[in-house]
Scaffold this motif. Structure first.
Motif, short mmCIF file in Angstrom:
data_model
loop_
_atom_site.label_atom_id
_atom_site.label_comp_id
_atom_site.label_asym_id
_atom_site.label_seq_id
_atom_site.Cartn_x
_atom_site.Cartn_y
_atom_site.Cartn_z
N ALA A 68 -34.98 -5.57 -68.65
CA ALA A 68 -33.73 -5.98 -68.01
C ALA A 68 -33.52 -5.26 -66.70
O ALA A 68 -32.90 -5.78 -65.79
N SER A 69 -34.05 -4.03 -66.59
CA SER A 69 -33.84 -3.26 -65.37
C SER A 69 -34.84 -3.61 -64.29
O SER A 69 -34.75 -3.12 -63.18
N GLU A 70 -35.84 -4.45 -64.62
CA GLU A 70 -36.86 -4.80 -63.66
C GLU A 70 -36.54 -6.13 -63.00
O GLU A 70 -35.88 -6.99 -63.58
N PRO A 71 -37.03 -6.37 -61.78
CA PRO A 71 -36.81 -7.67 -61.14
C PRO A 71 -37.51 -8.77 -61.94
O PRO A 71 -38.54 -8.54 -62.57
N GLU A 72 -36.95 -9.97 -61.88
CA GLU A 72 -37.56 -11.10 -62.58
C GLU A 72 -38.90 -11.43 -61.94
O GLU A 72 -39.04 -11.45 -60.72
N ALA A 73 -39.91 -11.66 -62.79
CA ALA A 73 -41.24 -11.97 -62.28
C ALA A 73 -41.23 -13.30 -61.56
O ALA A 73 -40.61 -14.26 -62.00
N ILE A 74 -41.91 -13.37 -60.42
CA ILE A 74 -42.01 -14.61 -59.66
C ILE A 74 -43.09 -15.47 -60.28
O ILE A 74 -44.19 -15.00 -60.55
N PRO A 75 -42.83 -16.77 -60.56
CA PRO A 75 -43.83 -17.61 -61.19
C PRO A 75 -45.10 -17.68 -60.36
O PRO A 75 -45.06 -17.62 -59.13
N ALA A 76 -46.22 -17.84 -61.04
CA ALA A 76 -47.48 -17.98 -60.34
C ALA A 76 -47.47 -19.25 -59.51
O ALA A 76 -46.83 -20.23 -59.85
N GLN A 114 -39.70 -20.96 -53.19
CA GLN A 114 -40.67 -21.97 -53.60
C GLN A 114 -41.16 -22.81 -52.41
O GLN A 114 -42.16 -23.51 -52.52
N LEU A 115 -40.46 -22.74 -51.27
CA LEU A 115 -40.94 -23.45 -50.08
C LEU A 115 -42.31 -22.94 -49.63
O LEU A 115 -43.00 -23.61 -48.85
N GLU A 116 -42.71 -21.76 -50.09
CA GLU A 116 -44.00 -21.19 -49.73
C GLU A 116 -44.97 -21.18 -50.90
O GLU A 116 -45.96 -20.44 -50.89
N ALA A 117 -44.71 -22.01 -51.92
CA ALA A 117 -45.62 -22.09 -53.07
C ALA A 117 -46.96 -22.66 -52.63
O ALA A 117 -47.09 -23.32 -51.59
#
Length: 480
Positions: A46-54, A88-91
């Motif tokens: 909970a204290s960590e940033p949310e992981a960015i999807p691959a 996501q514009l840079e996915a």
């Protein structure tokens, strides 16, 4: 320790790194490496940033649990969604980038302030997509901007309270000059336009528009006729005003003239008042005479006396109305009225305002910031005697003719400094140093105490200028 390291790095680098940690644990002979397998199935701490999807992984279209609409105010949820789709514009996958662009456009023009500015570090494709999104949203905003504001108000009110309610519902400031504030009016406004609501108050309270009574962007109303005589009629003849969208046109006067000793046929001068909702704050208006025509009596057609003319009016001097005088062919003496007069005018209205901010300018380095249709360049900052001179070049992609030399509206754009404590410091003078069809160079002077790099230069300007063509028609206008 490796577990902690794995958790922190894995949350950032994804499943591939988690597998690498498992191999590393086995290589080092760590017996409790099963905990790594359990961790691989866990959600980020909970204290960590949310992981960015691959890259290429479809992004959920609903907000993450941390920013659900029920958990935070809607404005914060919208801002979180904007950040999500902008990332996501840079996915890696084209379909993901296209989806993000579509989602941002679907969110509407209210997200414009939350879109990131384009900087020299912005990647090429992200720059193109952001500009395309901003252009689409500004188009929607302009379309809604030129729609009439709506008012819902029923019942008995004092004039003062009625005008206050209309102002609050439409964000159009209104001022009443003179007496009449306590007079009672009965309103039946069910989603009517701003001008229809104002007309109900004006008719019952015997008010009129005072067009030259203020230098502020507000509607000024004043008393006409005799308030003491309930049933008295105002002197003179009243022509029904024409209303369209946020605009209102009132006939003012007609006058015919016949030159003596010449072969000219004379002309008819017709004056009318153009008013707009104060929130528009237009820059200038152009009135092309070629669109002007009228009809006297049943079938006498009248053309513009000078169809090639297209006079322009500067509108940045305050108030929300301006008088227009046009000339038509003189009608026969036998005609007693104009059955109609019609034409068009063009309004130039600024779009949303944006702050262009420049830092670390003490060394005079050239800096550029672009937002919307406007590019602002700090061409230089140097000491000039007791003051510092900041030279800004402001360039519009399409200024719609608004930067012609006689239109000084751009000089009213604000430029100021902010110190480390966010205290504002105004400029002590300004002058133009360059003019181009779509650009203007303005030098601002500031008195700076201490290190210039302790300040930020802020320039505020509309991000676009839009022209709106308005067609009008007035009927049953008496002739002298």
């Amino acid at each position: 320790m490796i577990q902690v390291l794995g958790r922190r790095l894995g949350a950032r680098l994804g499943n591939g790194f988690k597998f690498f940690i498992l191999l590393l644990a086995g290589f080092l002979g760590i017996e409790d490496h099963t905990s790594f397998r359990g961790w691989a199935q866990e959600k980020p701490l909970a204290s960590e940033p949310e992981a960015i999807p691959a890259a290429g992984t479809p992004t959920p279209e609903t907000p993450s649990p941390a920013v659900t609409p029920s958990a935070v105010p809607p404005t914060q949820a919208d801002a979180a969604l904007v950040r999500k789709w902008v990332r996501q514009l840079e996915a890696n996958q084209l379909i993901d980038r296209d989806t993000a662009e579509r989602k941002l456009v679907e969110m509407g023009s209210s997200i414009l302030p939350d879109l990131p500015a384009v900087t020299p570090r912005t990647s090429g494709e992200l720059k193109i997509r952001l500009e395309r999104i901003r252009t689409a949203l500004q188009g929607v905003e302009v379309e809604s901007f030129f729609k009439a504001s709506r008012v819902t108000l029923r019942g008995a009110y004092s004039v003062g309270d009625a005008l206050k309610q209309i102002s609050e519902q439409t964000q159009n400031p209104i001022e009443l000059q003179g007496e009449g504030e306590g007079r009672q009016v009965e309103l039946t406004c069910d989603g009517v336009t701003f001008w229809e609501a104002v007309e109900q108050v004006m008719q019952q309270a015997k008010l009129r528009i005072r067009s030259f009574s203020t230098t502020e962007d507000l509607l000024v109303l004043g008393v006409r006729g005799n308030l003491e005589a309930e049933d008295s009629e105002d002197s003179g003849v009243r022509v029904q005003p024409f209303q369209t969208g946020p605009f209102r046109i009132d006939a003012l006067s007609t006058r015919t003239s016949l030159p003596l000793g010449g072969g000219a046929d004379g002309m008819l001068e017709f004056s009318f008042l153009v008013s707009w909702e104060p929130r528009l704050k237009p820059i200038f208006m152009r009135v092309p005479r070629k669109s002007l025509q009228g009809t006297a009596g049943e079938a006498t057609e009248l053309q513009a006396a000078n169809p090639a003319a297209a006079p322009e009016f500067s509108l940045n001097l305050g108030g929300c109305s301006t008088q227009v005088d046009v000339q038509l062919q003189r009608p026969p003496r036998s005609e007693r009225s104009l059955s109609n007069v019609q034409g068009e005018f063009v309004m130039a209205v600024p779009g949303e305002r944006h702050q262009y901010i420049f830092k670390n300018f003490a060394n005079g380095t050239r800096q550029t910031e672009k937002f919307g249709d406007v590019t602002v360049t700090l061409e230089g900052a140097r000491r000039n005697g007791a003051v510092h001179e900041m030279r800004l070049m402001v360039q519009f992609g399409d200024s719609q003719g608004a930067l012609d030399s006689f239109r000084g509206w751009i000089m009213s754009n604000e430029a100021y400094l902010l110190d480390a404590n966010e205290q504002r410091q105004e400029n002590v003078g300004l002058q133009t140093y360059a003019t181009q069809p779509n650009a203007a160079g303005i030098a601002y002077l500031f008195q700076i105490n201490g290190d210039p790099d302790d300040y930020r230069l802020v320039y505020e300007s509309p991000a676009a200028i839009t022209q709106q063509t308005v067609q009008y028609q007035l009927r049953d206008i008496p002739l002298p």
